[in-house]
Design an enzyme around this catalytic site. Structure first.
Site, short mmCIF file in Angstrom:
data_model
loop_
_atom_site.label_atom_id
_atom_site.label_comp_id
_atom_site.label_asym_id
_atom_site.label_seq_id
_atom_site.Cartn_x
_atom_site.Cartn_y
_atom_site.Cartn_z
N LYS A 19 0.82 -1.21 0.00
CA LYS A 19 0.00 0.00 0.00
C LYS A 19 0.86 1.27 0.00
O LYS A 19 0.42 2.30 -0.51
CB LYS A 19 -0.95 -0.02 1.20
CG LYS A 19 -2.03 -1.09 1.10
CD LYS A 19 -3.04 -0.98 2.22
CE LYS A 19 -4.29 -1.79 1.99
NZ LYS A 19 -4.17 -3.25 2.13
N GLU A 44 -3.07 6.70 8.19
CA GLU A 44 -4.11 7.23 7.32
C GLU A 44 -5.19 7.85 8.18
O GLU A 44 -5.50 7.31 9.24
CB GLU A 44 -4.74 6.07 6.53
CG GLU A 44 -4.75 6.26 5.05
CD GLU A 44 -5.26 5.03 4.30
OE1 GLU A 44 -6.26 4.42 4.73
OE2 GLU A 44 -4.67 4.68 3.29
N HIS A 79 -14.26 -5.17 8.09
CA HIS A 79 -13.61 -4.63 6.88
C HIS A 79 -13.61 -5.61 5.72
O HIS A 79 -12.82 -5.48 4.79
CB HIS A 79 -12.18 -4.17 7.18
CG HIS A 79 -12.09 -3.16 8.27
ND1 HIS A 79 -12.77 -1.97 8.25
CD2 HIS A 79 -11.42 -3.16 9.45
CE1 HIS A 79 -12.52 -1.29 9.34
NE2 HIS A 79 -11.70 -1.99 10.10
N ARG A 117 -6.02 -8.18 -9.77
CA ARG A 117 -6.56 -9.51 -10.06
C ARG A 117 -8.05 -9.39 -10.32
O ARG A 117 -8.62 -8.31 -10.19
CB ARG A 117 -6.37 -10.41 -8.82
CG ARG A 117 -6.99 -9.75 -7.59
CD ARG A 117 -6.93 -10.63 -6.37
NE ARG A 117 -7.15 -9.86 -5.15
CZ ARG A 117 -8.32 -9.58 -4.63
NH1 ARG A 117 -9.42 -9.99 -5.22
NH2 ARG A 117 -8.42 -8.87 -3.52
P1 ADP Z 1 -12.09 -8.84 -2.98
O1 ADP Z 1 -11.00 -7.84 -2.68
O2 ADP Z 1 -11.89 -9.62 -4.23
O3 ADP Z 1 -13.42 -8.24 -2.87
P2 ADP Z 1 -11.87 -9.62 -0.31
O4 ADP Z 1 -11.44 -8.21 -0.07
O5 ADP Z 1 -13.05 -10.12 0.41
O6 ADP Z 1 -12.04 -9.90 -1.85
O7 ADP Z 1 -10.71 -10.57 0.03
C1 ADP Z 1 -9.43 -10.29 -0.45
C2 ADP Z 1 -8.79 -11.58 -0.80
O8 ADP Z 1 -8.54 -12.36 0.34
C3 ADP Z 1 -9.66 -12.39 -1.71
O9 ADP Z 1 -8.85 -12.73 -2.79
C4 ADP Z 1 -10.09 -13.59 -0.92
O10 ADP Z 1 -9.96 -14.79 -1.64
C5 ADP Z 1 -9.11 -13.63 0.19
N1 ADP Z 1 -9.79 -13.91 1.43
C6 ADP Z 1 -10.90 -13.34 1.88
N2 ADP Z 1 -11.24 -13.84 3.07
C7 ADP Z 1 -10.29 -14.75 3.38
C8 ADP Z 1 -10.07 -15.61 4.48
N3 ADP Z 1 -10.91 -15.66 5.50
N4 ADP Z 1 -8.99 -16.41 4.44
C9 ADP Z 1 -8.15 -16.39 3.41
N5 ADP Z 1 -8.30 -15.60 2.35
C10 ADP Z 1 -9.36 -14.79 2.33
P1 ADP Z 2 -7.61 -4.48 2.42
O1 ADP Z 2 -6.32 -4.62 1.68
O2 ADP Z 2 -7.65 -5.27 3.65
O3 ADP Z 2 -8.78 -4.67 1.50
P2 ADP Z 2 -8.30 -1.65 2.34
O4 ADP Z 2 -7.36 -0.52 2.45
O5 ADP Z 2 -8.85 -1.91 0.99
O6 ADP Z 2 -7.63 -2.95 2.93
O7 ADP Z 2 -9.50 -1.38 3.35
C1 ADP Z 2 -10.50 -2.33 3.60
C2 ADP Z 2 -11.69 -1.62 4.26
O8 ADP Z 2 -11.30 -0.97 5.48
C3 ADP Z 2 -12.30 -0.50 3.43
O9 ADP Z 2 -13.24 -0.98 2.51
C4 ADP Z 2 -12.94 0.36 4.51
O10 ADP Z 2 -14.15 -0.19 4.95
C5 ADP Z 2 -11.94 0.28 5.63
N1 ADP Z 2 -10.96 1.37 5.54
C6 ADP Z 2 -9.72 1.29 5.02
N2 ADP Z 2 -9.08 2.47 5.08
C7 ADP Z 2 -9.93 3.34 5.65
C8 ADP Z 2 -9.85 4.72 6.02
N3 ADP Z 2 -8.76 5.45 5.80
N4 ADP Z 2 -10.93 5.28 6.61
C9 ADP Z 2 -12.04 4.57 6.85
N5 ADP Z 2 -12.17 3.26 6.54
C10 ADP Z 2 -11.13 2.64 5.95
#
Ligand code: ADP
Ligand code: ADP
Ligand code: MG
Length: 497
Positions: free
Chosen positions: A119, A203, A238, A295
């Protein structure tokens, strides 16, 4: 330049392996499944033209073994590997090994994955491309005093986030200066334990935000388009539970701004293939770049439903060296699609996974319904992997119709054996906050309590309850006013264990 792919090895399991193979079949491409010992009986193994067991149940000894995947591809003569999502899909080791073995990787370059997989380096890359970032530290922080000074400047609450985080893990909300150094140390510990990299950054914690992400596609010739937004604000811990396209709060102007920002993110790492750019959007509709997922996304079907495109087909065409078959102005959205993730987990017990044998399994059907699943009745849901049973997707001409169809499908769905979240999904889809479209990422925390779900019927009462449900449905077709005052119990509430 165009080099046709003849045989694809799918380095994944379950519903996504099946979903990818189906498109391969449509395109006349042969398929190879790889599976762990725990997955031997799953439908994706039988569906493939060839299947190879790559080791024991533990992912680290099977689905995460690059060497075994490459060996399986060589043994079967597969000329390409599709990684699906999760597992190795965002690890540059797989495209690197593919390149070394002369196998095509259906996805972006190792370079793009390595930039966007972290990130902090992702933010560094997009900063120069004029994309708004969440206020926070420029780069990772190591000194707690410096991190505290940054936090005080941007204002609490802040998130201490793992640079290598994913899957909703590796985030800590910190509300005040008091005890900041301890919180930061805990976040670093968690990050090191979960991701093998203790780097963290700061953040601003955006209050009452929506999660809005944009699907993009880029070919090898520098053409990049956006396939509009998905809203994924319904989350627990999240992690996404319900996703839809389009977003109920995005208008044409905002849609174009989001799309163009996402295209700039893709250009910042010379992206190729299908990818998703995630934004967090505040209540005033200011949006900020969160991360890019390099992906196919779990929730890609909602984009397919409203654009009429097959994203896996397009991934394969791009990997074959084809140009994108359309320009931005050729694309449009039609209708509305909503996806609900059906999990073997207990919504009454803090979403504890509860995998078990599927004693009964009947997926819904009918107008506007798509079910992407990876199991069948009688099969065991393995304890070793993500407990997702299926993705239930509804399409409608309007959001209201998509919601109605999804609720109908949830009511039709029959699952017995594992604990599951169908009652929880019905709670979400029926909630006025969800229906209004106003909800934010705090929706579940704010409105959900296990007591709001209908009680679990005791197993011995199931037969009687099913008979009663059938009787009630046949006997009483209530007037709309009666129905509102006293909604009939839907079939699944009676039927499920
Ligand atoms: P996406 O970003 O595709 O919407 P998620 O944010 O829910 O999917 O999950 C991110 C990635 O982590 C996905 O590729 C999913 O396969 C994997 N993942 C989600 N939940 C789990 C878990 N409980 N254990 C292992 N991998 C997970
Ligand atoms: P991941 O790699 O686990 O998907 P993300 O950065 O995409 O991490 O964040 C996952 C979720 O966490 C977001 O969809 C949101 O709900 C929450 N989140 C992440 N960053 C922030 C932020 N700066 N402020 C509020 N919510 C956040
Ligand atoms: Mg994310």
């Amino acid at each position: 330049m165009h080099q046709p792919i003849r045989k694809v090895l799918i380095a994944n399991r379950g519903e996504i392996a099946l979903r990818i193979m189906r498109t391969c079949k449509d395109m006349g491409i042969a398929t190879v499944a790889v599976y762990s010992e725990a997955d031997r009986l799953l439908p994706f193994v039988a569906y493939a033209d060839e299947a190879i067991c790559i080791g024991p149940a533990a992912s680290a000894e099977s689905y995460l073994r690059v060497d075994k995947l490459i060996a399986a591809a060589q043994q079967t003569g597969a000329d390409a590997i599709h990684p699906g999502y999760g597992f190795l899909s965002e690890k540059e080791a797989l495209p690197e090994a593919c390149a070394a073995a002369g196998i095509r990787f259906i996805g972006p370059s190792a370079h793009a994955i390595s930039i966007m997989g972290n990130k902090v380096s992702a933010k560094d890359a997009v900063r120069a491309f004029g994309v708004e970032l969440v206020p926070g530290s420029e780069g990772k922080v190591t000194d707690p005093a410096e991190a505290l000074a940054i936090s005080e400047k941007i204002g609490f609450p802040v998130l201490v986030k793992a640079a290598a985080g994913g899957g909703g893990k590796g985030m800590r909300v910190v509300h005040q200066a008091d005890g900041f150094a301890d919180e930061m140390a805990m976040a670093q510990n968690e990050a090191g334990g979960a991701f093998g990299d203790a780097s963290v950054f700061i953040e601003k914690y955006v209050l009452n935000p929506k999660h809005i992400e944009v699907q993009i596609l880029a070919d090898k010739f520098g053409n990049t388009v956006y396939l509009y937004e998905r809203e994924c604000s319904v989350q627990r811990r999240h992690q996404k539970v319900v996703e839809e396209a389009p977003s109920p709060v995005v208008d044409e102007t905002l849609r174009r701004r989001l799309g163009e920002a996402a295209v700039r993110v893709a250009q910042s790492c010379r992206y190729e293939g299908a990818g998703t750019v995630e934004f967090i959007m505040d209540p005033d509709k200011n949006f900020y770049f969160l991360e890019m997922n390099t992906r196919l996304q779990v929730e890609h079907p909602v984009t397919e439903m409203v654009t009429g495109l097959d994203l896996v087909e397009l991934q394969i065409r791009i990997a074959q060296g084809e140009k994108l078959p359309f320009a931005q102005e050729d694309l449009s959205i039609r209708g509305w699609a909503i996806e609900a993730r059906v999990y073997a987990e207990d919504p009454r017990e803090n979403f504890l996974p509860s995998p078990a044998r599927l004693d009964r399994y009947r997926a819904p059907q009918g107008p506007g319904i798509r079910v992407d699943d990876g199991f069948a009745e009688g099969l065991e849901i393995p304890v070793f992997y993500d407990p997702m049973i299926s993705k239930l997707i509804a399409y409608g001409q309007t959001r209201q119709q998509a919601i109605a169809r999804l609720r109908r499908a949830i009511a039709e769905y029959e699952i017995a054996g594992p604990g599951h979240n169908l009652p929880f999904l019905e709670f979400i889809l029926g909630h006025e906050e969800f229906v209004s479209g106003r909800f934010d990422t705090g929706f579940i925390d704010k409105f959900y309590k296990p007591e709001l779900l209908p009680a679990n019927p005791a197993p011995e009462n199931l037969a009687a309850a099913a008979a009663l449900a059938a009787y009630l449905q046949a006997e009483a077709t209530p007037t709309p006013a009666q129905a509102e005052a006293n909604p009939p119990m839907s079939a699944w509430r009676m039927r499920r264990s």
